[in-house]
Design an enzyme around this catalytic site. Structure first.
Site, PDB file in Angstrom:
ATOM      1  N   GLN A 110       2.025   8.425 -20.790  1.00  0.00           N
ATOM      2  CA  GLN A 110       2.103   7.306 -21.975  1.00  0.00           C
ATOM      3  C   GLN A 110       1.137   6.852 -22.418  1.00  0.00           C
ATOM      4  O   GLN A 110       0.961   5.896 -23.251  1.00  0.00           O
ATOM      5  CB  GLN A 110       3.037   6.241 -21.299  1.00  0.00           C
ATOM      6  CG  GLN A 110       4.776   6.805 -20.866  1.00  0.00           C
ATOM      7  CD  GLN A 110       5.331   7.120 -22.197  1.00  0.00           C
ATOM      8  OE1 GLN A 110       5.109   6.850 -23.229  1.00  0.00           O
ATOM      9  NE2 GLN A 110       6.359   8.109 -21.888  1.00  0.00           N
ATOM     10  N   CYS A 154      14.159   6.931 -16.115  1.00  0.00           N
ATOM     11  CA  CYS A 154      13.487   7.668 -14.856  1.00  0.00           C
ATOM     12  C   CYS A 154      12.561   6.811 -14.243  1.00  0.00           C
ATOM     13  O   CYS A 154      11.476   7.183 -13.594  1.00  0.00           O
ATOM     14  CB  CYS A 154      12.885   8.818 -15.575  1.00  0.00           C
ATOM     15  SG  CYS A 154      13.864  10.172 -16.295  1.00  0.00           S
ATOM     16  N   HIS A 189       7.134   6.594 -13.113  1.00  0.00           N
ATOM     17  CA  HIS A 189       8.330   7.579 -13.472  1.00  0.00           C
ATOM     18  C   HIS A 189       8.427   8.467 -12.248  1.00  0.00           C
ATOM     19  O   HIS A 189       7.877   8.631 -11.317  1.00  0.00           O
ATOM     20  CB  HIS A 189       7.878   8.398 -14.599  1.00  0.00           C
ATOM     21  CG  HIS A 189       8.568   9.229 -15.205  1.00  0.00           C
ATOM     22  ND1 HIS A 189       8.910  10.397 -14.785  1.00  0.00           N
ATOM     23  CD2 HIS A 189       9.219   9.253 -16.381  1.00  0.00           C
ATOM     24  CE1 HIS A 189      10.037  11.124 -15.521  1.00  0.00           C
ATOM     25  NE2 HIS A 189       9.922  10.375 -16.620  1.00  0.00           N
ATOM     26  N   ASP A 249      -0.974   9.192 -13.911  1.00  0.00           N
ATOM     27  CA  ASP A 249       0.004   9.972 -14.771  1.00  0.00           C
ATOM     28  C   ASP A 249      -0.332   9.097 -16.055  1.00  0.00           C
ATOM     29  O   ASP A 249      -0.006   8.072 -16.306  1.00  0.00           O
ATOM     30  CB  ASP A 249       1.310   9.389 -14.483  1.00  0.00           C
ATOM     31  CG  ASP A 249       2.487   9.927 -15.191  1.00  0.00           C
ATOM     32  OD1 ASP A 249       2.097  10.424 -16.490  1.00  0.00           O
ATOM     33  OD2 ASP A 249       3.573   9.971 -14.875  1.00  0.00           O
ATOM     34  N   LYS A 272       4.434  14.074 -25.898  1.00  0.00           N
ATOM     35  CA  LYS A 272       4.528  12.756 -26.308  1.00  0.00           C
ATOM     36  C   LYS A 272       3.263  12.491 -26.896  1.00  0.00           C
ATOM     37  O   LYS A 272       2.953  11.204 -27.343  1.00  0.00           O
ATOM     38  CB  LYS A 272       4.406  12.062 -24.884  1.00  0.00           C
ATOM     39  CG  LYS A 272       5.360  12.478 -24.146  1.00  0.00           C
ATOM     40  CD  LYS A 272       5.836  11.343 -23.020  1.00  0.00           C
ATOM     41  CE  LYS A 272       6.921  11.912 -22.104  1.00  0.00           C
ATOM     42  NZ  LYS A 272       8.277  11.365 -22.217  1.00  0.00           N
TER      43      LYS A 272
HETATM   44  N1  PMP Z   1       5.238  10.222 -16.652  1.00  0.00           N
HETATM   45  C1  PMP Z   1       5.739   9.555 -17.484  1.00  0.00           C
HETATM   46  C2  PMP Z   1       5.046   8.307 -17.402  1.00  0.00           C
HETATM   47  C3  PMP Z   1       6.468   9.582 -18.549  1.00  0.00           C
HETATM   48  O1  PMP Z   1       6.741   8.850 -19.294  1.00  0.00           O
HETATM   49  C4  PMP Z   1       6.917  11.168 -18.414  1.00  0.00           C
HETATM   50  C5  PMP Z   1       8.136  11.423 -19.568  1.00  0.00           C
HETATM   51  N2  PMP Z   1       9.163  10.543 -19.783  1.00  0.00           N
HETATM   52  C6  PMP Z   1       7.040  12.052 -17.400  1.00  0.00           C
HETATM   53  C7  PMP Z   1       5.993  11.638 -16.520  1.00  0.00           C
HETATM   54  C8  PMP Z   1       7.364  13.294 -17.235  1.00  0.00           C
HETATM   55  O2  PMP Z   1       7.174  14.073 -18.472  1.00  0.00           O
HETATM   56  P1  PMP Z   1       7.754  15.457 -18.837  1.00  0.00           P
HETATM   57  O3  PMP Z   1       9.205  15.223 -18.787  1.00  0.00           O
HETATM   58  O4  PMP Z   1       6.951  15.698 -20.222  1.00  0.00           O
HETATM   59  O5  PMP Z   1       7.482  16.398 -17.796  1.00  0.00           O
END
Ligand code: PMP
Length: 403
Positions: free
Chosen positions: A200, A361, A120, A197, A223
């Protein structure tokens, strides 16, 4: 608890759009919230609203004890070694920025930072910024043709002795799962700092940060059935203690004069300013919610549904799946022939189906797949077979319309 009871705990799911029952397949973007999370936040605002850590009065004492109790809860939830290893942030993005920024003094010109190619943007851009500040070099860890992390290429890159290895636990775009325990163990052997990270992963599997062996593990409350605006940064105490703070000001200090400031100890040193108190309390309620579920049964049910979803899409014909494996978690990425993902998403929405369309993203991943974007259907504890069947029926009608 049967599934229909579980689903009824989520008030947003009991709605129709244009006569179609809501079929929410966008949990990977943000999960729906159970009533108990909403109630916990309301209760705080109705009864205990006060700033934490500061005042001598009872309201503040109650707010502080609820806030700090969630730190203890999280410590147990991910098996951290001590409560000071849990830092509250506003989300995964801020957690990774806190680490990448905090490491600035420790990273040298020419140091190597390895990044998961499926990452991401939140796990790419902060490292790029760190590289800009320090002269470090970024190298992506390639993927295999079936979109798994290329472990052979990873081994070769490790021989270059990276300073940092930043991995996704589960890809948000594809749902592929990285064997983080093995990858971190190899990275540890060459002395790299490791960040995983878990944005997910956290809602779909039990996470034990000590078993993974990483230095940092990050995720977002929203999430995992909790509120937005709250995230977690886990860091192994000694390395967390060496991070310089990203944000400075109140709460994170021991003493301040106009000449010099002495920073507080962990965890306060990395939690400047008034924290998102209601959101922390909401996250605590989300952990209670998750912990009350029969986890093995839930994980097995989610896996069965995801595999059913993958199979149904495959059987439709004219649908291309990306990185679909039976051991993926939570999400499936696809396109309908050459149709634009956005068109498919809009037509699905007209039948009450909520999916995500775009680059998720993960632009570098999309580029490596030769795509501008794709659709993603993602599931949570409340998803049932009817959701999948409704989605597939809607896809059939979209296919009829477009092809
Ligand atoms: N890393 C991953 C794998 C994600 O799925 C997301 C959210 N889509 C993020 C980072 C960023 O998370 P946040 O927008 O809650 O800061």
């Amino acid at each position: 608890m049967d599934l229909s009871t579980l689903r009824s705990l989520f008030p947003t799911l009991a709605q129709s759009n244009d006569g179609y029952p809501l079929c929410y397949l966008d949990t990977a973007a943000t999960s729906q919230k159970p009533q108990q999370v909403i109630d916990a936040m309301n209760h705080y605002y109705h009864h205990d609203n006060a700033n934490v850590h500061r005042a001598a009065h009872q309201l503040s004492a109650r707010a502080t004890s609820q806030y700090e109790a969630v730190r203890d809860k999280l410590c147990k939830f991910i098996n951290a070694n001590r409560r000071e290893e849990i830092i509250f942030t506003h989300g995964t993005t801020e957690s990774i920025n806190t680490v990448a920024n905090g490491l600035t003094a420790q990273i040298k010109q020419g140091s190597l930072i390895l990044i998961d190619s499926a990452a991401h943007h939140a796990n790419i851009v902060p490292w790029q910024q760190l590289a800009k500040r320090t002269g470090a070099i970024i190298k992506p860890i390639p993927l295999t043709a079936d979109c798994r992390l290329d472990t052979a290429a990873f081994d070769v890159l490790l021989s270059e002795k990276p300073a940092v290895v930043a991995l996704s636990h589960v890809s948000n775009a594809l749902g592929t799962v990285n064997p983080v325990k093995d990858l971190v163990s190899k990275a540890n052997q060459v002395g790299a700092i490791t960040l995983v990270d878990g944005a997910q992963a956290i809602a779909h599997m039990g996470v034990d940060v000590q078993a993974i062996g990483c230095d940092f593990y990050v995720f977002s409350g929203h999430k995992m059935y909790g509120p937005t605006g709250i995230g977690v940064l886990y860091g192994r105490f000694d390395i967390l203690d060496r991070l310089s703070p990203l944000i400075t000001g109140g709460e994170m200090i021991k003493s301040v004069s106009f000449e010099v400031t002495e920073f507080n100890v962990l965890p306060n040193r990395l939690e400047a300013g008034t924290p998102p108190i209601a959101e922390v309390i909401g996250l605590g309620a989300a952990i209670d919610f998750i912990e009350a579920l029969p986890s093995e049964q839930i994980h097995a049910k989610e896996q069965e549904l995801l595999n059913y979803l993958q199979d149904e899409l495959k059987n439709m014909g004219d649908v291309v799946l990306y990185g679909a494996h039976t051991d993926n978690l939570g999400a499936v990425a696809f396109n309908l022939a050459d149709e634009h993902h956005q068109d498919v998403g809009i037509l699905l929405d007209q039948q009450g189906i909520a999916v995500r369309c775009g680059h998720h993203c993960a632009m570098p991943l999309m580029q490596s797949l030769g795509l501008k974007g794709c659709c993603r259907a993602s599931i949570g504890v409340y998803t049932n077979k009817d959701d999948i069947d409704n989605f597939i029926a809607a896809m059939e009608s979209v296919k009829e319309l477009l092809l």
